[in-house]
Design an enzyme around this catalytic site. Sequence first.
Site, short mmCIF file in Angstrom:
data_model
loop_
_atom_site.label_atom_id
_atom_site.label_comp_id
_atom_site.label_asym_id
_atom_site.label_seq_id
_atom_site.Cartn_x
_atom_site.Cartn_y
_atom_site.Cartn_z
N ASN A 9 -19.64 49.16 -5.30
CA ASN A 9 -19.87 49.23 -6.51
C ASN A 9 -19.96 47.78 -7.23
O ASN A 9 -18.79 47.28 -7.78
CB ASN A 9 -19.24 50.28 -7.54
N TRP A 10 -20.89 47.13 -7.36
CA TRP A 10 -20.91 45.80 -7.82
C TRP A 10 -20.65 45.70 -9.23
O TRP A 10 -20.33 44.58 -9.79
CB TRP A 10 -22.07 44.86 -7.32
N LYS A 11 -20.88 46.45 -9.85
CA LYS A 11 -20.87 46.49 -11.35
C LYS A 11 -21.79 45.54 -11.99
O LYS A 11 -22.80 45.17 -11.35
CB LYS A 11 -19.13 46.58 -12.07
N HIS A 95 -19.66 57.41 -13.72
CA HIS A 95 -18.61 56.41 -13.63
C HIS A 95 -17.84 56.59 -14.72
O HIS A 95 -18.19 56.45 -15.79
CB HIS A 95 -19.18 55.00 -13.17
N GLU A 97 -16.21 54.15 -16.18
CA GLU A 97 -16.93 53.32 -17.36
C GLU A 97 -17.88 53.90 -18.06
O GLU A 97 -18.03 53.31 -19.28
CB GLU A 97 -17.16 51.78 -16.63
N GLU A 167 -12.09 59.04 -8.72
CA GLU A 167 -11.61 57.80 -9.07
C GLU A 167 -10.37 57.85 -10.49
O GLU A 167 -10.99 58.17 -11.45
CB GLU A 167 -12.65 56.83 -9.49
N GLY A 173 -9.84 48.77 -11.03
CA GLY A 173 -9.66 47.55 -11.46
C GLY A 173 -8.28 47.09 -11.87
O GLY A 173 -8.20 46.07 -12.42
N SER A 212 -9.26 50.52 -6.78
CA SER A 212 -8.17 49.10 -6.31
C SER A 212 -8.03 49.44 -4.72
O SER A 212 -7.06 49.27 -4.29
CB SER A 212 -6.95 49.41 -6.90
N GLY A 233 -14.85 48.75 -5.75
CA GLY A 233 -15.56 47.77 -7.08
C GLY A 233 -15.13 46.51 -6.56
O GLY A 233 -15.82 45.97 -5.74
N GLY A 234 -14.16 45.95 -7.08
CA GLY A 234 -13.75 44.37 -6.71
C GLY A 234 -13.95 43.78 -5.40
O GLY A 234 -14.56 42.99 -5.10
P1 PGA Z 1 -12.00 48.89 -8.16
O1 PGA Z 1 -13.19 49.93 -8.81
O2 PGA Z 1 -12.20 48.98 -6.69
O3 PGA Z 1 -12.20 47.53 -8.61
O4 PGA Z 1 -10.95 49.48 -8.55
C1 PGA Z 1 -13.61 51.10 -8.15
C2 PGA Z 1 -15.02 51.68 -9.01
O5 PGA Z 1 -14.81 51.32 -10.31
O6 PGA Z 1 -15.64 52.20 -8.38
#
Ligand code: PGA
Length: 254
Positions: A9-11, A95, A97, A167, A173, A212, A233-234
């Site tokens: 997930n590149w956001k 998600h 967010e 999640e 994050g 994470s 994510g990251g």
């Molecule tokens: P993260 O994000 O790996 O940066 O914690 C995961 C996600 O939001 O899907």
Amino acid sequence: MRTPLVAGNWKMHGSQAANGELLTAVRRAGEAARGVETAVFPPAVYLAQAQQALAGSPVAWGAQNVSDQAGGAFTGEVSVDMLRDFACRYVIVGHSERRALYGESDALVAEKSARVCAAGLVPIVCVGETLAERERGDTLAVVERQLACVTQRLGAESCLRIVVAYEPVWAIGTGRTASPEQAQEVHAAIRRQLREVSPAVGDAVRILYGGSVKPANAAEIFSKADVDGGLIGGASLVAADFLAIAAAAERVKR
Ligand code: PGA
């Protein structure tokens, strides 16, 4: 056997130049990988670039969000037919967010999931508790409520098609990951809930862990019985890290 899925997930990150390098590396690794599926989720404006870079490879691509509406006067939205036009296989829905920053309700997440399934794409339905909910002992109840809304809206037949991502909001994050035991506890509860929809759904649906995940902790988390891969994510923005995580899934789930 469920094929593990490692999804990036590149956001809201990326540029044409940076994506080009990342997609080339992901494609190369995807072609060499055995027994694990990889997928990337760039911002919608870069889906055409992803399609061009990945077409004909085993690496899938998808969107981070979709409208619950079929089309029409909805400024700024993207429909599932448009995603299909760019050969997306998956769509991330709900998600945390989107839930926290854009007010997406369980009901809206269910509508989006239904829209995605009806179009023949696969929703990756995200569920997870906040830190306050975990500290109150409400983790399993929150996750059950979020998932039930989707499974009831979809029905057993469509549920066969979905992917679930657990999640924990406090792990996204933050560098603070759930322990493998914490993850497995929730994944097992999700699996039980899916079995109640139908035994076939319980067996077929992949449950990803997200929050994470890094090369250093991926194998330990993926080694748990009900963890079928990860939503990253990251670490998915760094080719070497994303590929190391996919390789961990390949190793552990063999
Ligand atoms: P993260 O994000 O790996 O940066 O914690 C995961 C996600 O939001 O899907």
